[in-house]
Write a protein that holds these residues in place. Structure first.
Motif, PDB file in Angstrom:
ATOM      1  N   ARG A 343       0.821  -1.207   0.000  1.00  0.00           N
ATOM      2  CA  ARG A 343       0.000   0.000   0.000  1.00  0.00           C
ATOM      3  C   ARG A 343       0.857   1.260   0.000  1.00  0.00           C
ATOM      4  O   ARG A 343       0.486   2.275  -0.597  1.00  0.00           O
ATOM      5  N   ASP A 409      -6.069  -5.871  10.344  1.00  0.00           N
ATOM      6  CA  ASP A 409      -6.422  -6.722   9.203  1.00  0.00           C
ATOM      7  C   ASP A 409      -6.395  -5.927   7.894  1.00  0.00           C
ATOM      8  O   ASP A 409      -6.184  -4.710   7.874  1.00  0.00           O
ATOM      9  N   SER A 410      -6.637  -6.635   6.797  1.00  0.00           N
ATOM     10  CA  SER A 410      -6.504  -6.044   5.465  1.00  0.00           C
ATOM     11  C   SER A 410      -7.503  -4.915   5.253  1.00  0.00           C
ATOM     12  O   SER A 410      -7.169  -3.869   4.670  1.00  0.00           O
ATOM     13  N   ASP A 411      -8.727  -5.104   5.732  1.00  0.00           N
ATOM     14  CA  ASP A 411      -9.732  -4.061   5.558  1.00  0.00           C
ATOM     15  C   ASP A 411      -9.357  -2.799   6.325  1.00  0.00           C
ATOM     16  O   ASP A 411      -9.560  -1.678   5.834  1.00  0.00           O
ATOM     17  N   GLN A 412      -8.828  -2.976   7.518  1.00  0.00           N
ATOM     18  CA  GLN A 412      -8.405  -1.827   8.310  1.00  0.00           C
ATOM     19  C   GLN A 412      -7.227  -1.114   7.656  1.00  0.00           C
ATOM     20  O   GLN A 412      -7.157   0.120   7.655  1.00  0.00           O
ATOM     21  N   ASP A 414      -6.684  -1.022   4.448  1.00  0.00           N
ATOM     22  CA  ASP A 414      -7.250  -0.293   3.307  1.00  0.00           C
ATOM     23  C   ASP A 414      -7.886   1.015   3.761  1.00  0.00           C
ATOM     24  O   ASP A 414      -7.739   2.060   3.093  1.00  0.00           O
ATOM     25  N   GLN A 415      -8.591   0.974   4.874  1.00  0.00           N
ATOM     26  CA  GLN A 415      -9.253   2.179   5.378  1.00  0.00           C
ATOM     27  C   GLN A 415      -8.218   3.256   5.736  1.00  0.00           C
ATOM     28  O   GLN A 415      -8.420   4.435   5.435  1.00  0.00           O
ATOM     29  N   GLU A 418      -6.616   4.619   2.459  1.00  0.00           N
ATOM     30  CA  GLU A 418      -7.578   5.454   1.742  1.00  0.00           C
ATOM     31  C   GLU A 418      -7.622   6.846   2.369  1.00  0.00           C
ATOM     32  O   GLU A 418      -7.647   7.865   1.662  1.00  0.00           O
TER      33      GLU A 418
END
Length: 431
Positions: A343, A409-412, A414-415, A418
């Motif tokens: 990222r 985790d991956s979603d966190q 990404d957040q 972003e």
């Protein structure tokens, strides 16, 4: 009604909101107003496995019902002995170097480093008493370093507005230039010159691989290895401040491992209890301990605090060490590091950012701005920007960094990234 609370590193005159956190779990902080924040900086770099880790919480609860606090001057208890042996077993090792073999407890990173300083000066003081050396008092430090907020640790850190009020109390040190990329030979030459100066130095202290509060400045294991080697050649004690870099932050349990360095003295804190409760320790080799060993009570090591080796804190540290031994923590760190790297590589292409850098789970990037530096007005604006998006970040001026717990985790992820990209878009006009 004005709150009686006086918060650290907070200018209450600005009237900035101070959110109230009512509970935490994993990488999440739950606020009194119902919002949830992702803890992107491990609540000031301490939380490793996640908030309220069940194994550590259970150990704290059990110990609190058995033995809570004990004077540690000439008394001992099982949790302290267990953690001391665990620290020695986990400490960096290398062929041809004396291992770290003795553990002195304290209660914060600042005091752990203050203890390290006193150990080093005490070592040379006692050797001089024995006629084995001339007295040594000078300390070598790395430019832009930060080692804490006690008088001794402030003296060894970078000078600036954050310690200007106490300048009359600070002692002089010799500063070695930071090894910026391409400037490493300059740093090593300066260290060599300082180690061979007529006034022989007592010790050189470094934050291995990453200078935290100095702006998340990073340098290579090869430079760390050579700095330690120069000190060894000239019999200058090498002190590693692993308060922030320890417990997996740089990708290995301790940063010194990546350079094959065994320091003479090493300070650890923050993640020693998984971030659950305050505890710190200073590890030393046998020669440091033996220099204080005597039948003369006047030569004992004069340092303590009332809560030295608090049994509850030691029980938390013992549970943390057990997690490191029994679970694949390094695997979680490697996966998180990879996710951060991927990222960060994308974010680095954003025109508002520069100088992306990473060691393990620590990443940093600079927002291009004319208002840069520690007191940049961007810092509070960025904090508020991320808070509005459900993320706890605390930029160092225009430097935005992540130092998350290993359960992120991956979603966190990404957040968070972003929100970083959105910050680049929103603040791009500040350049």
């Amino acid at each position: 009604m004005t709150s009686p609370l006086w918060h650290p590193f907070t200018q209450h005159g600005l009237g900035e909101p101070i959110p109230k956190v009512v509970r935490a779990q994993g990488a999440l902080l739950h606020l009194a107003d119902g919002r949830t924040l992702i803890d992107g900086i491990s609540s000031w770099w301490v939380t490793t496995h996640g908030h309220c880790d069940p194994r550590i919480a259970a150990a704290i609860g059990a110990q609190a019902q058995t033995l809570d606090q004990l004077i540690f001057a000439a008394y001992t208890h099982d949790p302290a002995e267990e953690v001391a042996q665990g620290l020695i077993d986990l400490a960096p090792r290398a062929d041809g170097r004396d291992p770290l073999s003795h553990v002195f407890y304290s209660d914060s990173g600042s005091t752990a480093v203050e203890v390290a300083l006193k150990m080093a000066l005490g070592y040379w003081h006692n050797r001089a008493l024995d006629g084995l050396s001339t007295p040594r008092h000078r300390i070598l430090v790395l430019e832009h370093g930060y080692h804490g907020d006690t008088i001794g640790t402030m003296s060894m850190g970078e000078r600036g507005v954050y310690n200007a009020a106490w300048t009359p109390l600070l002692f002089d040190v010799t500063t070695i230039a930071f090894p910026h990329a391409g400037q490493e030979p300059k740093t090593l030459a300066a260290l060599e010159a300082a180690c061979t100066a007529p006034e022989k130095p007592a010790a050189f202290i470094v934050e291995p691989l990453i200078l935290g509060a100095g702006g998340m400045l990073m340098y290579s294991p090869a430079v760390l290895r050579e700095m330690a080697a120069i000190c060894a050649r000239h019999d200058v004690l090498f002190i590693a401040d692993e308060v922030m870099t320890g417990w997996g932050r740089t990708g290995t349990l301790f940063a010194c491992e990546q350079a094959g360095v065994v320091p003479d003295i090493m300070a650890v804190a923050k993640g020693i209890t998984g971030g659950s409760i305050a505890l710190a320790a200073t590890l030393a080799t046998a020669r440091i301990f033996d220099a204080h060993l005597s039948t003369d009570r006047a030569r004992l090591f004069y340092h303590s605090s009332s809560y030295t080796a608090n049994a509850i804190a030691c029980a938390a540290a013992a549970a943390n060490i057990a997690i490191w031994r029994e679970e694949d923590v390094l695997g979680r760190i490697a996966a998180l590091s990879q996710g951060l790297a991927q990222r960060l590589g994308v974010l680095a292409r954003h025109p508002a950012f520069a100088n992306p850098r990473q060691h393990g789970t620590v990443v940093a990037i600079d927002l291009i701005a004319s208002d840069a530096g520690y007191l940049s007005d961007l810092a509070p604006q960025l904090r508020a920007f991320f808070l509005d998006r459900g993320i706890l970040l605390r930029p160092l001026g225009n430097t935005i960094y992540l130092l998350p717990p290993y359960c992120l985790d991956s979603d966190q992820l990404d957040q968070i990234f972003e929100a970083l990209a959105q910050a680049g878009d929103f603040f791009a006009g500040s350049a």
